[in-house]
Design an enzyme around this catalytic site. Structure first.
Site, short mmCIF file in Angstrom:
data_model
loop_
_atom_site.label_atom_id
_atom_site.label_comp_id
_atom_site.label_asym_id
_atom_site.label_seq_id
_atom_site.Cartn_x
_atom_site.Cartn_y
_atom_site.Cartn_z
N ASP A 143 -14.18 11.52 12.75
CA ASP A 143 -13.66 10.43 11.91
C ASP A 143 -12.21 10.17 12.28
O ASP A 143 -11.39 11.10 12.35
CB ASP A 143 -13.77 10.82 10.43
N ASN A 146 -5.69 -0.65 10.24
CA ASN A 146 -6.25 -2.00 10.06
C ASN A 146 -5.35 -2.85 9.17
O ASN A 146 -5.09 -4.03 9.47
CB ASN A 146 -7.64 -1.91 9.44
N HIS A 177 -7.40 -6.32 11.78
CA HIS A 177 -8.72 -5.81 12.20
C HIS A 177 -8.96 -5.95 13.69
O HIS A 177 -9.70 -5.15 14.28
CB HIS A 177 -9.82 -6.55 11.43
N GLU A 206 -15.35 3.89 11.26
CA GLU A 206 -14.56 4.67 12.19
C GLU A 206 -15.15 6.05 12.45
O GLU A 206 -14.47 6.95 12.96
CB GLU A 206 -13.12 4.81 11.69
#
Length: 495
Positions: free
Chosen positions: A366, A374, A379, A409
């Site tokens: 992760d 972001n 984005h 993610e």
């Protein structure tokens, strides 16, 4: 699904049309083939094989039966009978006589055994005295006591280095009908086999001889039916069982039989001079090779046309199908397998690991603080980072390892044939590599770290349980401060 149905309907329609056209073409080809086949079979059974058998029989009478006629002539020769009746005074006379017979008629050997002196005379001279208790001389006493005037026998030839020889043993009587000895000539077995091979090459048939007990007595160099050699019983061959026992003497006739699915045509003729059967055998595939080649040519043309159509259609279908499948199992951003693709690959990896068995290690990764990235850079920047991270992750793994985008993610990796210790080293390699990487976006260098949860597959464990432990280990890595690897095993937890 709405895109697949029209595609498969179109494909089914095209294949159905091709199948109908092909079926019509095949039906026409096969009907023509079977009509020609029936005509050729009838010609072989009723005309060709009987004529061949008659021709071979004529050749046999000239070549193979010739030694019988020579031996018969010797048994009635007045010189031989007078010489024996007068006391066998000059053995050289008999030697010269036998040598003259052998030379004039081209025999391999010529001999005479006197019943009064038991002397074995040969074209090379006196060989020995035959004895009733000598196994090698048993043939003479068998001939002496038999009712028939002669016999055909295969024995080693004492005068010619014990080469196997095809002997004609003919009984000799004096003028009062008293038995006075046995005379005859011989051919080498090799010579007879070459003679049979000559017949087979000339007539393109298999020619072999069978005695009244159903045993192969003479065959060509390649053997008789199913490669059987002389001395083997035809009753041992499933395809020929009972055939000889059904043949009365004398007899001629045609038969059909099959060996391992291969049809044969057989003509049988009894040869009274030899007390053997002459078998002339022709394989069906050889007889029908020409029309079969014509059939194959027609089928090949049909196949080529059908193949070209199928290749063209298949290319179109595969192009669209590939796009649909790629959309179904690949992540459009990173081009890694998505969850659906991972399920397919993971199921195979689990099966391989449990079948061998081999270790399998799972990593759940992760990206740390990805939401902040972001929100801060947008984005598009996040997408650029995900693409770069996916390539970096692949560069740290082997081609055999499975990697996919799990969602957002999160990424998941299955390390094949890798235990927990090795898997932890790989996880640390990934973590350290990502930590050092810089991802460029609009002139900026973006950095990130990754938290990794690691676990290994246990015997009889499901994929769901494996991934649950990996997820739990990754959650602990997050709670422990991120940018680290946590390992979790059943009943034990450690970093």
């Amino acid at each position: 699904m709405p895109l697949r149905s029209p595609l498969y309907s179109q494909r089914s329609l095209v294949l159905t049309l091709i199948a109908l056209l092909g079926a019509g073409f095949l039906a026409t080809s096969f009907l023509s083939y079977y009509a020609s086949r029936a005509s050729i079979r009838d010609n072989i059974v009723n005309t060709e094989l009987p004529l061949t058998s008659d021709t071979v029989y004529s050749e046999i009478q000239k070549d193979l039966v010739r030694p019988i006629l020579i031996s018969s002539m010797m048994s009635r020769d007045t010189f031989m009978r007078d010489w024996v009746v007068n006391g066998e005074h000059d053995p050289d006379q008999m030697t010269r006589y036998l040598n003259e017979v052998m030379t004039h008629y081209g025999a391999y050997t010529a001999f005479f055994i006197s019943n009064s002196s038991l002397t074995y005379y040969h074209a090379k001279g006196v060989l020995k005295q035959v004895k009733i208790d000598e196994p090698r001389d048993a043939w003479y006493f068998r001939v002496r006591d038999m009712k028939e005037p002669y016999e055909i026998n295969v024995d080693p030839d004492l005068a010619n280095k014990d080469n196997l020889t095809f002997f004609i043993n003919y009984k000799v009587y004096d003028y009062d009908g008293r038995f006075i000895g046995a005379a005859g000539v011989g051919l080498t077995v090799d010579a007879v086999i070459k003679l049979i091979d000559k017949y087979q090459q000339r007539y393109q048939r298999s020619v072999y001889f069978v005695d009244t007990f159903g045993r192969l007595v003479l065959t060509g160099a390649e053997g008789g039916p199913e490669g059987a050699r002389a001395g083997r019983s035809l009753g041992d061959l499933d395809s020929m069982k009972g055939l000889v026992s059904q043949l009365p003497k004398p007899h001629s006739g045609s038969y059909e039989y099959s060996v391992h699915g291969q049809g044969h045509f057989l003509n049988v003729r009894f040869i009274p001079e030899l007390n053997w059967y002459l078998f002339v055998d022709k394989r069906e595939d050889g007889a029908l090779s020409e029309i079969r080649q014509s059939l194959y040519l027609n089928l090949l043309i049909c196949l080529l046309v059908t193949s070209i159509v199928l290749v063209l259609l298949n290319r179109v279908i595969k192009r669209y199908q590939g796009k649909i499948q790629a959309q179904a199992i690949l992540d459009s951003l990173t081009e890694l397998p998505n969850r659906r693709g991972f399920d397919l690959l993971a199921a195979q990896a689990m099966h391989e690991a449990q079948r061998e068995p081999k270790p399998l290690t799972a990593l759940l990764l992760d990206l740390d603080h990805f939401k902040v990235l972001n929100d801060t850079h947008g984005h598009l920047a996040g997408d650029q980072v995900l693409i770069g991270f996916a390539r970096d992750l692949e560069s740290c793994l082997r081609h055999s390892d499975i990697v996919c985008r799990w969602g957002g993610e999160e990424f998941i990796v299955l390390l094949k044939d890798t235990d927990g210790e090795t898997g932890q080293k790989i996880a640390e390699k990934i973590r350290q590599h990502v930590e050092k990487q810089r991802y460029a976006y609009n002139g900026k260098e973006l950095r990130l770290t990754v938290s990794i949860g690691l676990t290994t597959l246990q015997p009889d464990e499901t994929l769901h349980t494996l991934l649950s432990r990996a997820d739990h280990a990754m959650y602990r890595a997050k709670q422990a401060g991120r940018n680290r690897t946590c390992v979790e095993m059943p009943h034990s937890v450690y970093d």
